[in-house]
Design a protein around this motif. Structure first.
Motif, PDB file in Angstrom:
ATOM      1  N   ILE A   1      64.134  69.833  40.697  1.00 46.03           N
ATOM      2  CA  ILE A   1      65.225  69.542  39.766  1.00 46.03           C
ATOM      3  C   ILE A   1      64.821  69.872  38.338  1.00 46.03           C
ATOM      4  O   ILE A   1      65.594  70.459  37.568  1.00 46.03           O
ATOM      5  CB  ILE A   1      65.645  68.059  39.861  1.00 46.03           C
ATOM      6  N   GLU A   2      63.576  69.511  37.990  1.00 43.99           N
ATOM      7  CA  GLU A   2      63.138  69.713  36.603  1.00 43.99           C
ATOM      8  C   GLU A   2      61.624  69.794  36.554  1.00 43.99           C
ATOM      9  O   GLU A   2      60.930  69.063  37.264  1.00 43.99           O
ATOM     10  CB  GLU A   2      63.648  68.564  35.729  1.00 43.99           C
ATOM     11  N   TYR A   3      61.125  70.695  35.728  1.00 42.59           N
ATOM     12  CA  TYR A   3      59.681  70.864  35.539  1.00 42.59           C
ATOM     13  C   TYR A   3      59.447  71.134  34.065  1.00 42.59           C
ATOM     14  O   TYR A   3      59.957  72.114  33.513  1.00 42.59           O
ATOM     15  CB  TYR A   3      59.170  72.028  36.393  1.00 42.59           C
TER      16      TYR A   3
ATOM     17  N   ILE B   1      59.871  65.080  29.975  1.00 43.55           N
ATOM     18  CA  ILE B   1      60.486  64.564  31.200  1.00 43.55           C
ATOM     19  C   ILE B   1      60.771  63.066  31.085  1.00 43.55           C
ATOM     20  O   ILE B   1      61.807  62.575  31.527  1.00 43.55           O
ATOM     21  CB  ILE B   1      59.563  64.829  32.414  1.00 43.55           C
ATOM     22  N   PHE B   2      59.840  62.338  30.467  1.00 42.69           N
ATOM     23  CA  PHE B   2      59.963  60.879  30.419  1.00 42.69           C
ATOM     24  C   PHE B   2      60.740  60.375  29.208  1.00 42.69           C
ATOM     25  O   PHE B   2      61.132  59.206  29.179  1.00 42.69           O
ATOM     26  CB  PHE B   2      58.575  60.231  30.469  1.00 42.69           C
TER      27      PHE B   2
ATOM     28  N   LYS C   1      70.403  64.826  34.308  1.00 42.37           N
ATOM     29  CA  LYS C   1      70.796  63.422  34.500  1.00 42.37           C
ATOM     30  C   LYS C   1      70.118  62.822  35.727  1.00 42.37           C
ATOM     31  O   LYS C   1      69.773  61.633  35.748  1.00 42.37           O
ATOM     32  CB  LYS C   1      72.324  63.354  34.657  1.00 42.37           C
ATOM     33  N   ARG C   2      69.891  63.637  36.746  1.00 45.25           N
ATOM     34  CA  ARG C   2      69.251  63.125  37.964  1.00 45.25           C
ATOM     35  C   ARG C   2      67.807  62.709  37.690  1.00 45.25           C
ATOM     36  O   ARG C   2      67.323  61.720  38.248  1.00 45.25           O
ATOM     37  CB  ARG C   2      69.307  64.189  39.060  1.00 45.25           C
ATOM     38  N   THR C   3      67.120  63.445  36.824  1.00 45.42           N
ATOM     39  CA  THR C   3      65.758  63.065  36.433  1.00 45.42           C
ATOM     40  C   THR C   3      65.780  61.738  35.695  1.00 45.42           C
ATOM     41  O   THR C   3      64.974  60.840  35.972  1.00 45.42           O
ATOM     42  CB  THR C   3      65.135  64.148  35.530  1.00 45.42           C
TER      43      THR C   3
ATOM     44  N   TYR D   1      66.325  58.822  38.027  1.00 49.13           N
ATOM     45  CA  TYR D   1      65.141  58.476  38.835  1.00 49.13           C
ATOM     46  C   TYR D   1      64.107  57.743  37.988  1.00 49.13           C
ATOM     47  O   TYR D   1      63.576  56.696  38.392  1.00 49.13           O
ATOM     48  CB  TYR D   1      64.527  59.736  39.442  1.00 49.13           C
ATOM     49  N   ILE D   2      63.818  58.253  36.829  1.00 50.37           N
ATOM     50  CA  ILE D   2      62.768  57.671  35.986  1.00 50.37           C
ATOM     51  C   ILE D   2      63.138  56.276  35.520  1.00 50.37           C
ATOM     52  O   ILE D   2      62.288  55.399  35.395  1.00 50.37           O
ATOM     53  CB  ILE D   2      62.460  58.614  34.790  1.00 50.37           C
ATOM     54  N   THR D   3      64.423  56.061  35.261  1.00 50.06           N
ATOM     55  CA  THR D   3      64.855  54.733  34.800  1.00 50.06           C
ATOM     56  C   THR D   3      65.158  53.777  35.926  1.00 50.06           C
ATOM     57  O   THR D   3      65.574  52.650  35.702  1.00 50.06           O
ATOM     58  CB  THR D   3      66.116  54.860  33.909  1.00 50.06           C
TER      59      THR D   3
END
Length: 260
Positions: free
Chosen positions: A234-236, A242-243, A249-251, A254-256
């Protein structure tokens, strides 16, 4: 022309168990002497992706890959690649420590002796240097002939790291290396990982978001969006980005902790 700071290049990579595609269309560059974290929900193929770099997935029946994994600009899935030599260059640390039921000393010299004959003094030097690089020497130097299984869990994991350092790998793969450890041992492993990046390229799978944020420079977020579909990248990006300001939005979800 390849950039000379790229150690691993993933090109249109996909992976199948039998006829089931579990990873799809992954593209990423991993720099030399860096730490890359692979994050994502359970079951999204993080460990499968990690094991693709040393071709360990081939130990399972009916698997196949598509695309390319290039290390030092050589596709490691070419027919003429020596898999034994590849796995010597790419060490792996597993979720739970797995020392051999031998002495500490014998654990360290096991790998080097598979590849070459050494004198006792050379083996002594390999043992000391490997344990020092794994930040374990001061704790075990007076008991090298005791059984490795007598060590604590954290010490066993650092011994496993020392064991792979003894064969001078270029890349270290870590599959949740601290998930079975207490907080103090986890801190020692994280400090060690940070030191090792000076000389090694490290790829780590972790479920621990704080750990990923602490230890890595780059983070790759894998996600299976629908049951039965393959996971995709999804994202790199830089871990800090990233954080803090993810581009997808999907990242962020997940992180939150909104899912996964």
């Amino acid at each position: 022309m390849e950039r000379d700071d790229i150690k691993i290049k993933v090109i249109d990579y996909g992976f199948y168990y039998s006829n089931v595609k579990v990873l799809s269309d992954i593209n990423m560059d991993i720099k030399k002497n860096s730490i890359t974290a692979i994050i994502g929900p359970s079951g999204c193929g993080k460990s499968t992706f990690l094991r693709t770099f040393n071709r360990m997935n081939e130990l399972l029946p009916n698997t196949r890959v598509e695309g390319e994994i290039r290390i030092d600009d050589v596709d490691i899935y070419r027919d003429n690649v020596d898999v034994v030599e590849l796995r010597k260059r790419i060490g792996m640390v597993f979720q739970r420590p797995n020392p051999f039921p031998k002495t500490i000393y014998e654990n360290i010299i096991y790998g080097p002796r598979l590849h070459k004959r050494y004198s006792r003094s050379q083996l002594d030097s390999i043992v000391e240097n490997s344990l020092k690089r794994a930040a374990l020497w001061d704790e075990v130097k007076h008991k090298l002939n005791t059984n490795a299984l007598d060590l604590s869990g954290g010490q066993q994991q650092r011994l496993c790291i020392a064991r792979l350092l003894a064969v001078n790998p270029e890349i270290i793969l870590m599959d949740e290396p601290a998930s079975a450890l207490d907080p103090i041992s986890t801190q020692k492993i994280e400090d060690l990982i940070d030191e090792l990046k000076e000389n090694y390229t490290i790829v780590i799978v972790t479920h621990n978001m704080q750990q990923a944020a602490r230890v890595s420079q780059k983070a790759a977020f894998l996600l299976t969006e629908k049951i039965g579909e393959p996971a995709t990248l999804i994202e790199y990006d830089d871990t800090n980005r990233i954080f803090t300001t993810p581009g997808d939005k999907r990242t962020e979800d997940y992180i939150t902790g909104r899912f996964g």
